[in-house]
Design a protein around this motif. Structure first.
Motif, PDB file in Angstrom:
ATOM      1  N   LEU A   1       0.824  -1.207   0.000  1.00 17.86           N
ATOM      2  CA  LEU A   1       0.000   0.000   0.000  1.00 17.86           C
ATOM      3  C   LEU A   1       0.863   1.263   0.000  1.00 17.86           C
ATOM      4  O   LEU A   1       0.600   2.215  -0.746  1.00 17.86           O
ATOM      5  CB  LEU A   1      -0.923   0.004   1.223  1.00 17.86           C
ATOM      6  N   GLY A   2       1.891   1.291   0.845  1.00 19.14           N
ATOM      7  CA  GLY A   2       2.745   2.465   0.902  1.00 19.14           C
ATOM      8  C   GLY A   2       3.498   2.698  -0.389  1.00 19.14           C
ATOM      9  O   GLY A   2       3.596   3.831  -0.879  1.00 19.14           O
ATOM     10  N   ALA A   3       4.046   1.617  -0.972  1.00 21.36           N
ATOM     11  CA  ALA A   3       4.770   1.750  -2.227  1.00 21.36           C
ATOM     12  C   ALA A   3       3.831   2.159  -3.358  1.00 21.36           C
ATOM     13  O   ALA A   3       4.161   3.013  -4.197  1.00 21.36           O
ATOM     14  CB  ALA A   3       5.470   0.436  -2.564  1.00 21.36           C
ATOM     15  N   GLY A   4       2.653   1.574  -3.399  1.00 19.26           N
ATOM     16  CA  GLY A   4       1.699   1.927  -4.438  1.00 19.26           C
ATOM     17  C   GLY A   4       1.245   3.366  -4.348  1.00 19.26           C
ATOM     18  O   GLY A   4       1.033   4.025  -5.375  1.00 19.26           O
ATOM     19  N   ALA A   5       1.107   3.881  -3.118  1.00 16.23           N
ATOM     20  CA  ALA A   5       0.701   5.276  -2.960  1.00 16.23           C
ATOM     21  C   ALA A   5       1.741   6.210  -3.567  1.00 16.23           C
ATOM     22  O   ALA A   5       1.402   7.214  -4.199  1.00 16.23           O
ATOM     23  CB  ALA A   5       0.490   5.588  -1.480  1.00 16.23           C
ATOM     24  N   ALA A   6       3.019   5.892  -3.391  1.00 18.69           N
ATOM     25  CA  ALA A   6       4.072   6.721  -3.982  1.00 18.69           C
ATOM     26  C   ALA A   6       4.076   6.620  -5.499  1.00 18.69           C
ATOM     27  O   ALA A   6       4.333   7.607  -6.192  1.00 18.69           O
ATOM     28  CB  ALA A   6       5.433   6.304  -3.421  1.00 18.69           C
ATOM     29  N   LEU A   7       3.774   5.455  -6.031  1.00 19.20           N
ATOM     30  CA  LEU A   7       3.801   5.265  -7.477  1.00 19.20           C
ATOM     31  C   LEU A   7       2.646   5.959  -8.184  1.00 19.20           C
ATOM     32  O   LEU A   7       2.807   6.484  -9.285  1.00 19.20           O
ATOM     33  CB  LEU A   7       3.801   3.774  -7.806  1.00 19.20           C
ATOM     34  N   VAL A   8       1.464   5.933  -7.568  1.00 14.23           N
ATOM     35  CA  VAL A   8       0.297   6.525  -8.232  1.00 14.23           C
ATOM     36  C   VAL A   8       0.059   7.958  -7.788  1.00 14.23           C
ATOM     37  O   VAL A   8      -0.815   8.642  -8.330  1.00 14.23           O
ATOM     38  CB  VAL A   8      -0.971   5.679  -7.991  1.00 14.23           C
ATOM     39  N   GLY A   9       0.806   8.439  -6.780  1.00 11.53           N
ATOM     40  CA  GLY A   9       0.649   9.816  -6.342  1.00 11.53           C
ATOM     41  C   GLY A   9      -0.539  10.054  -5.449  1.00 11.53           C
ATOM     42  O   GLY A   9      -1.137  11.130  -5.479  1.00 11.53           O
ATOM     43  N   ALA A  10      -0.893   9.064  -4.619  1.00 14.36           N
ATOM     44  CA  ALA A  10      -2.011   9.210  -3.696  1.00 14.36           C
ATOM     45  C   ALA A  10      -1.488   9.286  -2.265  1.00 14.36           C
ATOM     46  O   ALA A  10      -0.315   9.019  -1.993  1.00 14.36           O
ATOM     47  CB  ALA A  10      -2.987   8.049  -3.850  1.00 14.36           C
ATOM     48  N   ARG A  11      -2.366   9.618  -1.339  1.00 12.13           N
ATOM     49  CA  ARG A  11      -1.981   9.760   0.061  1.00 12.13           C
ATOM     50  C   ARG A  11      -2.582   8.687   0.946  1.00 12.13           C
ATOM     51  O   ARG A  11      -2.006   8.327   1.960  1.00 12.13           O
ATOM     52  CB  ARG A  11      -2.408  11.143   0.562  1.00 12.13           C
ATOM     53  N   ARG A  12      -3.748   8.158   0.556  1.00  5.51           N
ATOM     54  CA  ARG A  12      -4.437   7.154   1.368  1.00  5.51           C
ATOM     55  C   ARG A  12      -4.823   5.971   0.493  1.00  5.51           C
ATOM     56  O   ARG A  12      -4.811   6.048  -0.738  1.00  5.51           O
ATOM     57  CB  ARG A  12      -5.690   7.753   2.010  1.00  5.51           C
ATOM     58  N   GLY A  13      -5.173   4.875   1.142  1.00  4.51           N
ATOM     59  CA  GLY A  13      -5.595   3.703   0.388  1.00  4.51           C
ATOM     60  C   GLY A  13      -5.992   2.556   1.294  1.00  4.51           C
ATOM     61  O   GLY A  13      -5.890   2.631   2.525  1.00  4.51           O
TER      62      GLY A  13
ATOM     63  N   ALA B   1      -1.359 -16.851 -10.349  1.00  5.58           N
ATOM     64  CA  ALA B   1      -1.796 -16.894  -8.954  1.00  5.58           C
ATOM     65  C   ALA B   1      -3.304 -16.823  -8.807  1.00  5.58           C
ATOM     66  O   ALA B   1      -3.842 -17.216  -7.771  1.00  5.58           O
ATOM     67  CB  ALA B   1      -1.150 -15.738  -8.174  1.00  5.58           C
ATOM     68  N   GLY B   2      -4.010 -16.364  -9.831  1.00  4.95           N
ATOM     69  CA  GLY B   2      -5.441 -16.168  -9.691  1.00  4.95           C
ATOM     70  C   GLY B   2      -5.724 -14.876  -8.936  1.00  4.95           C
ATOM     71  O   GLY B   2      -4.883 -14.004  -8.815  1.00  4.95           O
ATOM     72  N   ARG B   3      -6.921 -14.761  -8.402  1.00  6.41           N
ATOM     73  CA  ARG B   3      -7.314 -13.549  -7.700  1.00  6.41           C
ATOM     74  C   ARG B   3      -7.053 -13.704  -6.211  1.00  6.41           C
ATOM     75  O   ARG B   3      -7.519 -14.638  -5.567  1.00  6.41           O
ATOM     76  CB  ARG B   3      -8.802 -13.273  -7.897  1.00  6.41           C
ATOM     77  N   LEU B   4      -6.303 -12.768  -5.671  1.00 10.23           N
ATOM     78  CA  LEU B   4      -6.041 -12.741  -4.233  1.00 10.23           C
ATOM     79  C   LEU B   4      -6.753 -11.589  -3.540  1.00 10.23           C
ATOM     80  O   LEU B   4      -7.023 -11.677  -2.343  1.00 10.23           O
ATOM     81  CB  LEU B   4      -4.538 -12.639  -3.972  1.00 10.23           C
ATOM     82  N   GLY B   5      -7.034 -10.514  -4.247  1.00 10.40           N
ATOM     83  CA  GLY B   5      -7.682  -9.372  -3.627  1.00 10.40           C
ATOM     84  C   GLY B   5      -7.606  -8.160  -4.526  1.00 10.40           C
ATOM     85  O   GLY B   5      -7.502  -8.268  -5.750  1.00 10.40           O
ATOM     86  N   ALA B   6      -7.643  -6.995  -3.918  1.00  9.17           N
ATOM     87  CA  ALA B   6      -7.598  -5.738  -4.666  1.00  9.17           C
ATOM     88  C   ALA B   6      -7.071  -4.642  -3.756  1.00  9.17           C
ATOM     89  O   ALA B   6      -7.179  -4.725  -2.530  1.00  9.17           O
ATOM     90  CB  ALA B   6      -8.981  -5.366  -5.206  1.00  9.17           C
ATOM     91  N   ALA B   7      -6.496  -3.626  -4.379  1.00 15.80           N
ATOM     92  CA  ALA B   7      -6.014  -2.445  -3.657  1.00 15.80           C
ATOM     93  C   ALA B   7      -6.597  -1.206  -4.310  1.00 15.80           C
ATOM     94  O   ALA B   7      -6.761  -1.158  -5.534  1.00 15.80           O
ATOM     95  CB  ALA B   7      -4.484  -2.390  -3.666  1.00 15.80           C
ATOM     96  N   VAL B   8      -6.919  -0.211  -3.503  1.00 16.38           N
ATOM     97  CA  VAL B   8      -7.477   1.032  -4.024  1.00 16.38           C
ATOM     98  C   VAL B   8      -6.806   2.195  -3.296  1.00 16.38           C
ATOM     99  O   VAL B   8      -6.626   2.151  -2.079  1.00 16.38           O
ATOM    100  CB  VAL B   8      -9.019   1.079  -3.852  1.00 16.38           C
ATOM    101  N   TRP B   9      -6.386   3.190  -4.081  1.00 21.23           N
ATOM    102  CA  TRP B   9      -5.769   4.386  -3.524  1.00 21.23           C
ATOM    103  C   TRP B   9      -6.701   5.564  -3.738  1.00 21.23           C
ATOM    104  O   TRP B   9      -7.361   5.678  -4.783  1.00 21.23           O
ATOM    105  CB  TRP B   9      -4.418   4.643  -4.175  1.00 21.23           C
TER     106      TRP B   9
END
Length: 508
Positions: free
Chosen positions: A93-105, A225-233
């Protein structure tokens, strides 16, 4: 003096130059950052659109690619160091926030095969905020659409079928076709929650309450791997990542999914081992007049062979046992179950003689599993008379804890079961005073401290001596205090090592 004047342009010749890296002139200005990078990680940024000479433009693109590769390398290095599902989700989550330019997720772990485990992790969101987001109808939320939009037939690790159908491979039938990999959906970007079409009114209400205006959802899924989940920022203002950022988060997301799949397999294996271990041990401790019992059992990641038992015997007697089988994993668990069941049978037949019980157990172990050894301690207790007769085979001595003494029981030195041609050792008798607690424990309690044997025994004695008087009437509180003192950090489930068993018997 004029003849000593330097030739050429002194400033150009003597001015320092920054070193070149991988053939890239470091004097070329780096593209401006639009998002604060992670601490210690270079942030990727798109190249400038200003008109530049062709050579400078190529160098600028190369520098951007190197920056992207460096960023992904650093982020994946951080991720691979995580050894738990929650830790990996938080890092992702923290790494993805930096990559997409978001603050929360938030990240939702929900494997498609329905076998769990499931969890929800937030970044910059309180537990109540996560609960509020979950009130949005699942079909309206972007992460819910990703979770429900994948086929459920392909569990993590799906590949070829487990077995061919009847007749496969025979003439005319041909080989079995491989299973089709799971379809991976595209990420979902909501640039502006207020103007996006098709959103549930509850979605807009929750967004206004929590103060976010846009979101970007990424499926935690791959074909393998199939579906494990999802992340949203979540973005504070209407926005969405550009194509370059989408590409970076896509690459990182696929790597994160594969890492999560490996951790998921480990977590499920640990859960299965823990379940088998619990099924092989007593489901509850017996109630016998004159004595109160408590036990604490901590299991390592692979499952060891440590065990305990408390068996009511005729005429109000009680059999207490602790032991450890060499090895770890399923084979050690199976051997532990067989040994414990055999000891129960021998205890019913001749429990008054602990030496005979352990001698029969040693003979069984030597005949049925000659390559395995074990330690064991069996105590025949008569609570009404506060009398205990015990014998040990290569096992640590019990510890008596009371208001007036804290001392180890003096037992004779003996070899573990299966080590000698014929095992035999004398028994020991003791009489605990009213209110004293006898602690039986396995070697794992000493070895998990990381100290030498003498030092570990001294620490155990000090921990038992420091039990508050208000807790000494409760055997469970005594056991908890000893464990907290010896292992203040608890038993790390990720660290391989022996199990820990602590059985406490308080005599009234």
């Amino acid at each position: 003096m004029a003849s000593n004047a330097p030739v050429g342009k002194p400033t150009d010749m003597s001015s320092p130059r920054l070193p070149k890296v991988a053939g890239i002139d470091s004097t070329v200005p780096a593209p401006p950052h639009t998002v604060a990078p992670l601490p210690g990680v270079p942030s990727a940024a798109p190249p400038s659109d200003a008109a530049l000479p062709p050579g400078v433009l190529i160098q600028d693109r190369l520098a951007s690619w190197v920056s992207d590769l460096t960023t992904l390398h650093e982020l994946t290095e951080r991720l691979i160091k995580t050894d738990s599902l929650d830790g990996a989700l938080r890092e992702m989550l923290g790494a993805g926030a930096a990559l997409v330019g978001a603050r929360r997720g938030m990240a939702v772990l929900e494997p498609a095969d329905g076998l769990g485990p499931t969890s929800t992790i937030g970044l910059g969101l309180a537990h109540a905020d996560l609960g509020t987001i979950e009130t949005v109808p699942r079909g309206s939320g972007s992460y819910g659409r990703l979770l429900d939009g994948l086929p459920e037939a392909d569990p993590p690790g799906a590949g070829l079928p487990d077995a061919d159908p009847p007749g496969a491979g025979l003439p005319g039938n041909g080989p079995t076709a491989p299973r089709r990999p799971a379809r991976v959906p595209e990420p979902i970007a909501i640039r502006d929650v207020r103007t996006e079409e098709g959103l549930d009114p509850r979605h807009r209400e929750v967004a206004a309450r929590l103060g976010y205006a846009a979101s970007y959802a990424l499926p935690l899924a791959t074909e393998e791997a199939g579906r494990l989940g999802a992340a949203v920022w979540l973005y504070d203002e209407p926005a969405e990542p550009d194509e370059r950022r989408r590409h970076l988060i896509g690459l990182y997301g696929r790597f994160a999914t594969e890492h999560l799949a490996r951790l998921l397999q480990v977590e499920r294996a640990r859960a299965r081992v823990a379940t088998v271990t619990e099924e092989l041990l007593p489901s509850r401790l017996p109630r016998v007049p004159g004595v109160r019992l408590a036990v604490r059992h901590l299991t390592g990641p692979q499952g060891g062979g440590d065990w305990y038992d408390a068996l009511p015997l005729p005429e109000g007697a009680l059999g207490l046992a602790v032991g450890s089988v060499s090895g770890t994993g399923p084979s050690a668990l199976a051997a532990m179950g067989r040994l414990r069941a055999s000891l129960r049978a021998y205890a019913v037949m001749e429990g008054e003689d602990p030496v005979a019980v352990l001698s029969d157990l040693e003979l069984l172990l030597r005949l049925t599993e000659p390559a395995r050894s074990a330690t064991a301690l069996f105590a025949y207790a008569e609570p009404a008379q506060r009398r205990i007769v015990l014998a040990g085979a290569g096992h640590a001595p019990p510890l008596v804890v009371g208001d007036h003494r804290t001392e180890f029981v003096e037992t004779s030195l003996s070899a573990p079961l299966g080590m000698l041609t014929c095992w035999e050792a004398p028994s020991v008798e003791l009489s605990p005073a009213p209110g004293e607690t006898v602690l039986l424990y396995t070697d794992g309690l000493l070895r998990r401290t990381g100290d030498a044997t003498d030092r570990a025994f001294a620490r155990l004695h000090a921990a038992a001596s420091s039990v508050p008087r208000t807790d000494r009437s409760d055997p469970g509180a005594v056991a908890d205090h000893v464990l907290r003192t010896l292992l203040p950090g608890g038993l790390d489930p990720a660290v391989e090592g022996e199990d820990v068993v602590l059985l406490a018997a308080r005599f009234e």
